[in-house]
Design a protein around this motif. Structure first.
Motif, PDB file in Angstrom:
ATOM      1  N   SER A  72      17.323  22.118 -71.126  1.00 44.56           N
ATOM      2  CA  SER A  72      16.410  21.135 -71.709  1.00 44.56           C
ATOM      3  C   SER A  72      15.152  20.998 -70.873  1.00 44.56           C
ATOM      4  CB  SER A  72      17.107  19.787 -71.875  1.00 44.56           C
ATOM      5  OG  SER A  72      18.147  19.905 -72.811  1.00 44.56           O
ATOM      6  N   ASN A 206      19.799  22.294 -76.605  1.00 47.82           N
ATOM      7  CA  ASN A 206      20.623  21.836 -77.714  1.00 47.82           C
ATOM      8  C   ASN A 206      19.820  21.531 -78.969  1.00 47.82           C
ATOM      9  OD1 ASN A 206      23.502  21.696 -76.838  1.00 47.82           O
ATOM     10  ND2 ASN A 206      22.578  20.535 -75.163  1.00 47.82           N
ATOM     11  N   ASP A 284      13.181  13.762 -78.881  1.00 46.96           N
ATOM     12  CA  ASP A 284      14.494  14.193 -78.406  1.00 46.96           C
ATOM     13  C   ASP A 284      14.849  13.348 -77.188  1.00 46.96           C
ATOM     14  OD1 ASP A 284      16.776  15.498 -77.710  1.00 46.96           O
ATOM     15  OD2 ASP A 284      15.814  17.375 -77.132  1.00 46.96           O
ATOM     16  N   GLN A 286      17.737  12.390 -74.480  1.00 47.32           N
ATOM     17  CA  GLN A 286      18.975  12.915 -73.905  1.00 47.32           C
ATOM     18  C   GLN A 286      19.456  11.976 -72.802  1.00 47.32           C
ATOM     19  OE1 GLN A 286      18.658  17.057 -72.888  1.00 47.32           O
ATOM     20  NE2 GLN A 286      17.303  17.499 -74.596  1.00 47.32           N
ATOM     21  N   ASN A 566      28.135  18.291 -77.348  1.00 48.04           N
ATOM     22  CA  ASN A 566      27.285  19.093 -76.463  1.00 48.04           C
ATOM     23  C   ASN A 566      27.844  19.221 -75.048  1.00 48.04           C
ATOM     24  OD1 ASN A 566      25.361  19.479 -78.504  1.00 48.04           O
ATOM     25  ND2 ASN A 566      24.435  17.491 -78.047  1.00 48.04           N
ATOM     26  N   GLN A 661      24.063  14.970 -73.756  1.00 46.47           N
ATOM     27  CA  GLN A 661      23.804  14.666 -75.152  1.00 46.47           C
ATOM     28  C   GLN A 661      22.367  14.998 -75.492  1.00 46.47           C
ATOM     29  OE1 GLN A 661      24.957  10.598 -75.981  1.00 46.47           O
ATOM     30  NE2 GLN A 661      26.562  10.720 -74.452  1.00 46.47           N
ATOM     31  N   SER A 662      22.195  15.769 -76.546  1.00 45.54           N
ATOM     32  CA  SER A 662      20.861  16.009 -77.087  1.00 45.54           C
ATOM     33  C   SER A 662      20.840  15.324 -78.431  1.00 45.54           C
ATOM     34  CB  SER A 662      20.601  17.503 -77.232  1.00 45.54           C
ATOM     35  OG  SER A 662      19.359  17.729 -77.812  1.00 45.54           O
TER      36      SER A 662
END
Length: 956
Positions: A72, A206, A284, A286, A566, A661-662
């Motif tokens: 990421s 992700n 996004d 995360q 994820n 987590q995405s």
């Protein structure tokens, strides 16, 4: 003379390609046979190779390995290098590695024989250590082969005879998005041919990886590298493989392939460019182990107009290539200006020359032609009056903004270019900074460009930082024209201004910068922070962007407790990690330290500077980062310690309920809402009337003064476009709905069903605009096109129009605060054959519609209907027996509409997604006699048809 000829005959020069390749093949065979330790050093080699080895006094590099993990956008890079001293005496080995200037070194170890040394990050003392194993902070010199944007890490040791040394360097960086791509670069310049050379890069995104590319090796110093002009193929031996979310790129050239690229071992920069999938939403977000990072890069936004002043150095030092390349770049940049932009040009030396006095001119073919002539005629002469040039440019732009009715959405900026230091006028940097800040007064941004080695980098950097801009530096012998054009491309398309990202104050702390003056196309806004309460089940996020014409609000709740989503453990390429590093936490620390360094650079208060330095130093020590306030010292670990191993870092995914987590707009899981959320939900509850068209489609008209409702059906054909509201001549508003077909349910009386698939709302007062709404997206066009997802909550406001989206639920459209429509979104997870995703149309406020409004719904908004006779007792009894059964027609139940008598029956209908039951008088046969004419008179020819009378077609 004879000796020289013998040497040339016996040992071909470097220009002899076949012989150098032959030697390279031989070396490759020998090196790869056994490169483990000293036995191979004494291997018998041909006389020619022996002679070359005797000439080579430095230790030989047997291995150069780079391994990187990018998760990421955050990159962990490990560089390992092994050098062998095959000589009969100790020799100095120099490990030199160029790393991106934005990167932080996080570790360094080396072993020499049976001794191991490890790096330790400590606070920098007032007097810098002369330890040559620390990071070299000097700017690149024109003769050392380094390029712009890099710094050099250097460690030198003496290797005893017949022994080897191993170096392992770790560094980290957060990749920046420019021109729509993330670029990861690793320098491959071992300065000699290497037996084992390998680069491996693993990427995990992700969100999904798109447009992955590996261009040819980049080396501006290298000439004749065998690449034809325009060649975009990857370097030889490159292997690229990727799935939707994971990519692996390897570069493993043999000695022969290295020789073909560069015989001196300076191969160049190995580059990977890619982008990720993204939607127009809050971005996004995360979350991992109590930390979050937020990436925001919206697309499909219209460009904002620019007011730009180019301030160009034309002093004597610009003579030759620098001025020529500057002119070439400006010619291209001028051609890229948009018709709605305004611009001017200032050339400065000891004198300041303004192309167009006291104004900015619009972009027209004639103005562009004249501007090119002005630039072409610029000649280098005199000194460098930086202060005077900036004062003139700032005054010009300030006066233009104050005295002209400029587009309120426009973005104003100065682009300043120089190759030297101030020599004329005010020459004190602190005064120039103060004067510039006072002149700009936070009204626009300043972007600075330095060319060559004589510029005052700190002055240009601080000027840009203090005035919301960016800075770039290019070497004189690089392709400055393409660099200048590339930098302009980064800032040439502003999409949003005054961007603010907010999170609940009670939920987060230590959040990095969350306000940004501008967002440019192809870039990305990044915010990171810490969660106060790790037991939260969601994080609320709001993004606002505003100016005087349009206001955008995007909001969503990001779920935190998705324990199995994820999980990257077991992902190929990441399974051998030994590190225990939370990449999101390190991204937060990286951004925080960068901001502290920038704040210190901008500050004039010595006490504040010391405070910022201590904060940055403390955090750098906590995360083992080498910064301007910390230093890397190398200490001996012990005589028999294990040699350093290459550590391939992956982020930790340990911990219950807190995994990587995405999360792109996932709704918060069901649970008990806090009181604050409930109150906010109550405030946002929609107040709408019963007047609507929903379902198959079922129409309901509410007559509050008569205290009853009327309903009817329209059995249209798939593809029909129905006029729902038509008031184009008076209020300027038209609403059309397009039907989509579906099979009839089993045992139904209809041959098929129809639903609204698209609602189009058009308005031409006070300015032209339209909305096209489907169950998945909304297109708003008020002269500029904006695409919004129905799956993301958002608010968009302009001068006369407001669109409010409640994710996957409804869309509220308000026109001039006197007309409001609500569109319900009906979406099915597993639709039956007779079901389709569709829309429902409700009128919330019709005060702004005229008495002449028409359409299937609009014709009843300002007219009353009379009920002549009714038999409610009988009707109610029958309805009570079966709520879904329509009553049989009764001649005594009659409505009077505009002199027409309409037979009706009593019915019950459900509206608002079935949440409310409505009792109504039902008119059969496609509302025969209830509506003016027949339903076919309400068919529009296309979604933008604004015809107001039957048989008339107009377009907005």
């Amino acid at each position: 003379m004879f000796l020289w000829l013998w040497l040339c005959w016996g040992f071909p020069t470097a220009a002899g390609q076949p012989d150098s390749e032959l030697m390279a093949r031989y070396l490759e065979e020998q090196l790869l046979a056994d490169y483990s330790i000293v036995e191979q050093v004494a291997r018998r080699v041909p006389r020619q190779a022996k002679f070359l080895q005797r000439l080579e006094t430095r230790p030989r590099m047997s291995e150069f390995n780079v391994r990187s993990t990018i998760i990421s956008r955050y990159a962990f890079t490990t560089v390992s290098c092994t050098m062998v001293n095959s000589g009969s005496e100790a020799r100095e080995a120099v490990f030199e590695m160029q790393i991106p200037a934005a990167a932080f070194i996080s570790n360094f170890t080396m072993s020499i024989g049976n001794k191991t040394y490890y790096g330790e990050v400590t606070g920098k003392e007032k007097k810098n250590s002369s330890d040559d194993k620390t990071r070299n902070k000097k700017p690149p010199s024109p003769t050392d082969g380094r390029e712009n944007g890099y710094e050099t890490f250097k460690a030198s040791v003496f290797i005893p005879r017949k022994m080897q040394a191993r170096f392992v360097l770790h560094y980290e960086e957060l990749l920046q998005r420019r021109l729509g791509k993330y670029e990861y670069t690793v320098s491959i310049r071992p300065q000699q041919l290497v037996g084992r050379l390998r680069v491996e890069v693993n990427i995990l995104e992700n969100s999904g990886i798109v447009s992955l590319e590996v261009p040819p090796l980049r080396n501006s110093k290298q000439k004749g590298n065998g690449k034809a002009e325009g060649d975009v193929s990857p370097p030889p031996s490159t292997v690229v493989g990727h799935t939707k979310t994971l990519a692996k790129v390897t570069f493993n050239p043999s000695v022969v392939e290295q020789t073909r690229i560069a015989r001196n071992g300076i191969l160049g920069d190995f580059i990977i460019r890619y982008d990720v999938n993204r939607e127009l939403s809050v971005g996004d977000v995360q979350i991992l182990n109590g930390y979050f990072v937020h990436y925001f890069a919206p697309t499909d936004l219209p460009p904002l107009p620019k007011n730009v002043v180019f301030v160009l150095d034309s002093s004597a030092s610009m003579v030759g290539t620098k001025l020529k390349q500057t002119k070439e770049a400006l010619f291209t940049i001028l051609q890229d200006l948009r018709p709605e932009d305004h611009f001017n040009i200032i050339g400065f030396s000891n004198r300041i020359k303004v192309w167009q006095q006291d104004r900015l001119v619009p972009v027209t073919p004639n103005n562009i032609r004249d501007a090119k002539k002005y630039i072409h005629n610029m000649s280098p002469t005199g000194g460098t009056n930086i202060n005077g040039a900036l004062q003139t440019g700032a005054k010009l732009l300030n006066d233009y903004i104050a005295q002209n009715d400029i587009d309120a959405r426009s973005v104003s900026l100065i682009i300043f270019l120089t190759d030297g230091r101030p020599t004329v006028g005010e020459t004190q940097s602190s005064k120039i900074l103060s004067n510039t800040k006072d002149a700009i007064r936070d009204k626009f941004c300043l972007f600075t460009i330095g060319i060559g080695n004589d510029v005052d980098h700190k002055l240009l950097e601080r000027m840009a930082l203090e005035n919301c801009g960016m800075t770039r530096h290019f070497q004189e012998d690089e392709d400055a024209a393409s660099h200048l054009k590339g930098f302009y491309d980064e800032i040439g398309t502003p999409l949003l201004s005054d961007i603010r990202v907010d999170y609940p104050e009670d939920d987060v702390e230590q959040v990095t910068q969350n306000f940004f003056p501008n967002y440019f196309n192809g870039s990305e806004i990044i915010i990171a922070g810490k969660l106060i309460n790790r037991t939260l089940d969601k994080l609320h996020v709001e993004v606002t962007a505003s100016n005087s014409k349009k206001y955008i609000l995007l909001k969503t709740d990001v779920a935190i407790d998705l324990p199995s989503r994820n999980d990257i453990r077991g992902v190929p390429g990441l399974e051998d990690g030994k590190g225990d590093k939370n990449y999101i936490e390190r991204a937060w620390s990286y951004l925080t330290i960068k901001e502290l360094l920038n704040s210190r650079l901008k500050s004039d208060d010595s006490q504040e500077k010391d405070h910022l330095m201590e904060k940055a130093k403390s955090m750098a020590l906590a995360y083992n980062f080498v910064t301007p306030f910390t230093v890397l010292k190398v200490r001996e670990a012990g005589l028999h310690s294990e040699p350093p191993q290459e550590e391939f870092i992956r982020p930790s995914t340990d911990g219950i309920g807190e995994k990587l987590q995405s999360l792109q707009g996932h709704k918060a899981p069901p649970g008990i809402r806090r009181e604050q959320d409930k109150q906010e939900q109550d405030k946002q509850r929609i107040k709408i009337s019963k007047t609507s068209a929903d379902g198959d489609p079922h129409f309901v008209i509410d007559f509050p003064s008569s205290k009853f409702s009327v309903c009817f059906n329209i059995d249209g054909e798939p593809g029909d476009i129905l006029r729902l509201v038509s008031d184009h001549k008076e209020s300027g508003v038209t609403v059309n709905g397009q039907l989509i077909g579906a099979p009839a349910p089993p045992n139904g009386h209809k041959k098929h069903r129809t639903y609204f698939s698209t609602i189009t709302i058009l308005s031409n007062k006070p300015e032209r605009s339209y909305l096209e709404i489907t169950p998945r997206r909304i297109i708003l066009d008020d002269g500029e096109r904006l695409v919004l997802s129905c799956g993301r909550s958002a608010v968009v406001r302009s001068r006369s129009l407001e669109v409010s989206i409640s994710a996957n639920s409804n869309v509220t459209v308000t026109i001039r605060d006197t007309i409001s429509f609500v569109i319900l979104i009906h979406r099915y997870k597993k639709p039956a054959p007779h079901q389709r995703n569709h829309l429902g149309f409700y009128i919330s406020n019709s005060k702004g519609l005229s008495s002449d409004s028409h359409g299937l719904l609009g014709q009843f908004l300002n007219h009353e209907v009379k009920l002549l006779q009714e038999s409610l007792k009988t009707s109610h009894q029958q309805v009570g027996q079966n709520e879904t059964e329509a009553l049989k027609p009764n001649p005594t139940n009659t409505l009077k509409v505009k002199g027409r008598l309409v037979p009706v029956v009593w019915k019950q209908r459900r509206i608002y997604n079935g949440q409310q039951e409505v009792e109504c008088w039902f008119a059969k046969n496609n509302a025969d006699k209830l509506i003016d004419g027949s339903y076919k008179d309400y068919l529009a020819s296309h979604p933008f048809d604004t015809g107001t009378s039957f048989g008339t077609i107009n377009s907005l």
